[in-house]
Design a protein around this motif. Structure first.
Motif, short mmCIF file in Angstrom:
data_model
loop_
_atom_site.label_atom_id
_atom_site.label_comp_id
_atom_site.label_asym_id
_atom_site.label_seq_id
_atom_site.Cartn_x
_atom_site.Cartn_y
_atom_site.Cartn_z
N LYS A 129 35.27 -26.01 53.31
CA LYS A 129 35.09 -24.59 53.63
C LYS A 129 33.67 -24.13 53.33
CE LYS A 129 39.84 -22.94 53.13
NZ LYS A 129 40.74 -22.08 52.35
N GLN A 130 33.12 -24.58 52.21
CA GLN A 130 31.75 -24.21 51.87
C GLN A 130 30.77 -24.77 52.88
OE1 GLN A 130 31.26 -25.59 47.87
NE2 GLN A 130 32.32 -23.83 46.95
N GLU A 131 30.98 -26.03 53.28
CA GLU A 131 30.10 -26.63 54.27
C GLU A 131 30.22 -25.91 55.60
OE1 GLU A 131 29.11 -30.96 56.29
OE2 GLU A 131 30.65 -30.82 54.74
N LEU A 132 31.43 -25.53 55.96
CA LEU A 132 31.64 -24.77 57.21
C LEU A 132 30.91 -23.43 57.15
CD1 LEU A 132 33.06 -24.48 59.94
CD2 LEU A 132 35.01 -23.51 58.70
N ALA A 133 30.99 -22.75 56.02
CA ALA A 133 30.30 -21.47 55.88
C ALA A 133 28.79 -21.67 55.97
CB ALA A 133 30.66 -20.82 54.54
N ARG A 134 28.29 -22.74 55.35
CA ARG A 134 26.86 -23.03 55.40
C ARG A 134 26.42 -23.32 56.84
NH1 ARG A 134 24.24 -27.66 55.49
NH2 ARG A 134 26.10 -28.85 54.98
N ILE A 135 27.20 -24.12 57.54
CA ILE A 135 26.86 -24.46 58.93
C ILE A 135 26.94 -23.22 59.81
CG2 ILE A 135 27.70 -25.74 60.94
CD1 ILE A 135 28.41 -28.01 58.99
N ARG A 136 27.93 -22.37 59.57
CA ARG A 136 28.02 -21.12 60.36
C ARG A 136 26.82 -20.23 60.12
NH1 ARG A 136 34.37 -19.49 59.81
NH2 ARG A 136 35.11 -20.80 61.51
N SER A 137 26.38 -20.13 58.87
CA SER A 137 25.20 -19.30 58.59
C SER A 137 23.96 -19.89 59.25
CB SER A 137 24.99 -19.14 57.08
OG SER A 137 24.65 -20.38 56.49
N GLN A 138 23.83 -21.21 59.23
CA GLN A 138 22.70 -21.84 59.92
C GLN A 138 22.76 -21.57 61.41
OE1 GLN A 138 22.94 -25.98 58.93
NE2 GLN A 138 21.72 -25.77 57.06
N LEU A 139 23.94 -21.68 61.98
CA LEU A 139 24.11 -21.41 63.41
C LEU A 139 23.75 -19.97 63.73
CD1 LEU A 139 25.10 -22.37 66.19
CD2 LEU A 139 27.38 -21.63 65.51
N GLU A 140 24.17 -19.05 62.87
CA GLU A 140 23.85 -17.63 63.08
C GLU A 140 22.34 -17.40 63.02
OE1 GLU A 140 24.56 -13.80 64.02
OE2 GLU A 140 26.04 -15.38 63.92
N ARG A 141 21.68 -18.04 62.05
CA ARG A 141 20.23 -17.88 61.95
C ARG A 141 19.53 -18.43 63.19
NH1 ARG A 141 19.36 -20.10 56.00
NH2 ARG A 141 20.77 -21.55 56.91
N VAL A 142 19.96 -19.60 63.65
CA VAL A 142 19.36 -20.20 64.84
C VAL A 142 19.59 -19.31 66.05
CG1 VAL A 142 19.56 -22.14 66.43
CG2 VAL A 142 19.42 -22.57 63.99
N THR A 143 20.79 -18.77 66.17
CA THR A 143 21.10 -17.89 67.29
C THR A 143 20.25 -16.63 67.23
OG1 THR A 143 23.38 -18.67 67.11
CG2 THR A 143 22.99 -16.79 68.53
N GLN A 144 20.10 -16.05 66.05
CA GLN A 144 19.25 -14.86 65.91
C GLN A 144 17.81 -15.19 66.25
OE1 GLN A 144 19.87 -13.48 61.94
NE2 GLN A 144 21.84 -12.53 62.40
N ARG A 145 17.34 -16.35 65.81
CA ARG A 145 15.98 -16.76 66.10
C ARG A 145 15.77 -16.91 67.61
NH1 ARG A 145 15.15 -21.70 62.90
NH2 ARG A 145 15.64 -20.49 61.07
N GLN A 146 16.74 -17.52 68.27
CA GLN A 146 16.64 -17.69 69.72
C GLN A 146 16.68 -16.33 70.42
OE1 GLN A 146 19.82 -20.39 70.68
NE2 GLN A 146 18.53 -22.19 70.41
N ASP A 147 17.52 -15.43 69.92
CA ASP A 147 17.57 -14.09 70.51
C ASP A 147 16.23 -13.38 70.36
OD1 ASP A 147 20.17 -14.48 71.24
OD2 ASP A 147 21.03 -13.31 69.58
N ARG A 148 15.65 -13.49 69.16
CA ARG A 148 14.34 -12.85 68.95
C ARG A 148 13.28 -13.47 69.85
NH1 ARG A 148 13.47 -13.69 63.04
NH2 ARG A 148 15.57 -14.43 62.94
N MET A 149 13.34 -14.80 69.98
CA MET A 149 12.36 -15.46 70.84
C MET A 149 12.55 -15.04 72.30
SD MET A 149 10.38 -17.15 68.94
CE MET A 149 9.56 -18.33 69.98
N SER A 150 13.78 -14.93 72.74
CA SER A 150 14.03 -14.52 74.12
C SER A 150 13.60 -13.06 74.31
CB SER A 150 15.50 -14.71 74.49
OG SER A 150 16.32 -13.86 73.73
N GLU A 151 13.83 -12.20 73.28
CA GLU A 151 13.37 -10.82 73.38
C GLU A 151 11.85 -10.77 73.45
OE1 GLU A 151 14.97 -8.72 70.06
OE2 GLU A 151 17.03 -8.83 70.82
N ARG A 152 11.22 -11.57 72.61
CA ARG A 152 9.76 -11.61 72.63
C ARG A 152 9.26 -12.13 73.97
NH1 ARG A 152 8.60 -14.36 66.78
NH2 ARG A 152 9.15 -12.56 65.52
N SER A 153 9.87 -13.19 74.44
CA SER A 153 9.43 -13.76 75.71
C SER A 153 9.69 -12.78 76.85
CB SER A 153 10.10 -15.10 75.97
OG SER A 153 11.49 -14.94 76.12
#
Length: 182
Positions: A104-128
């Motif tokens: 469960k802890q590893e799943l939460a960690r992976i979900r948070s990483q996925l959320e960060r990557v998704t947010q980063r991609q969203d910001r990059m797409s907004e910037r682009s």
């Protein structure tokens, strides 16, 4: 006393519900039930469900094998030590709970990483997209300036030709006036 153990063993099996773990020594009906459950999962779930069902079946089979080996040891040695069996089951449950917690802890960690990557991609797409919009605006203004300059060049060439024509007329008039004044 010897008749007590088999009866208590039978009672413990009848008390278990179908959702509990399979019996320690699987009977033919238990094997059929597990087979039906797996085949139902296979027919309804698709490829991913079949893999999960096979994983569950293999874990059940491993557990059955462990319990069967414990039963063989207990049958050979005489009366069963239920306290020891309870402690081993409790210990195994604790290990499984800790593994579940780790998962469960590893799943939460992976979900948070996925959320960060998704947010980063969203910001990059907004910037682009904002950069793309600004580039479009800049391109539009540059095209407008180019078309304005082309118009100015046309006007300048017309003015040069008019100026040349006026110079020629002026020269002709000067010659006419000079001839008349002589």
């Amino acid at each position: 006393m010897s008749s007590y153990f088999p009866r208590s063993k039978d009672l413990s099996r009848t008390r278990k519900s179908l959702s509990d773990s399979p019996p320690s020594s699987p009977s033919p009906t238990a094997k059929n039930f597990r087979h039906e459950r797996v085949s139902r999962v296979d027919s309804s779930g698709g490829d991913g469900a079949a893999d999960k069902a096979l994983g569950r079946t293999s874990s059940y089979m491993r557990r059955e094998a462990r319990l069967a080996s414990l039963n063989r040891l207990d049958d050979d040695s005489g009366p069963k030590d239920y306290k020891k069996m309870y402690e081993t089951a409790l210990h195994e449950n604790e290990k499984l709970k800790s593994r579940l917690q780790d998962s469960k802890q590893e799943l939460a960690r992976i979900r948070s990483q996925l959320e960060r990557v998704t947010q980063r991609q969203d910001r990059m797409s907004e910037r682009s997209s904002s950069v793309l919009e600004s580039e479009k605006r800049e391109k539009h203004t540059l095209e407008k300036r180019v078309s304005d300059m082309e118009e100015e060049v046309k006007v300048l060439t017309e003015l040069k030709s008019d100026n040349q024509r006026l110079k020629d007329e002026n020269g002709a008039l000067i010659r006419v006036i000079s001839k008349l004044s002589k």
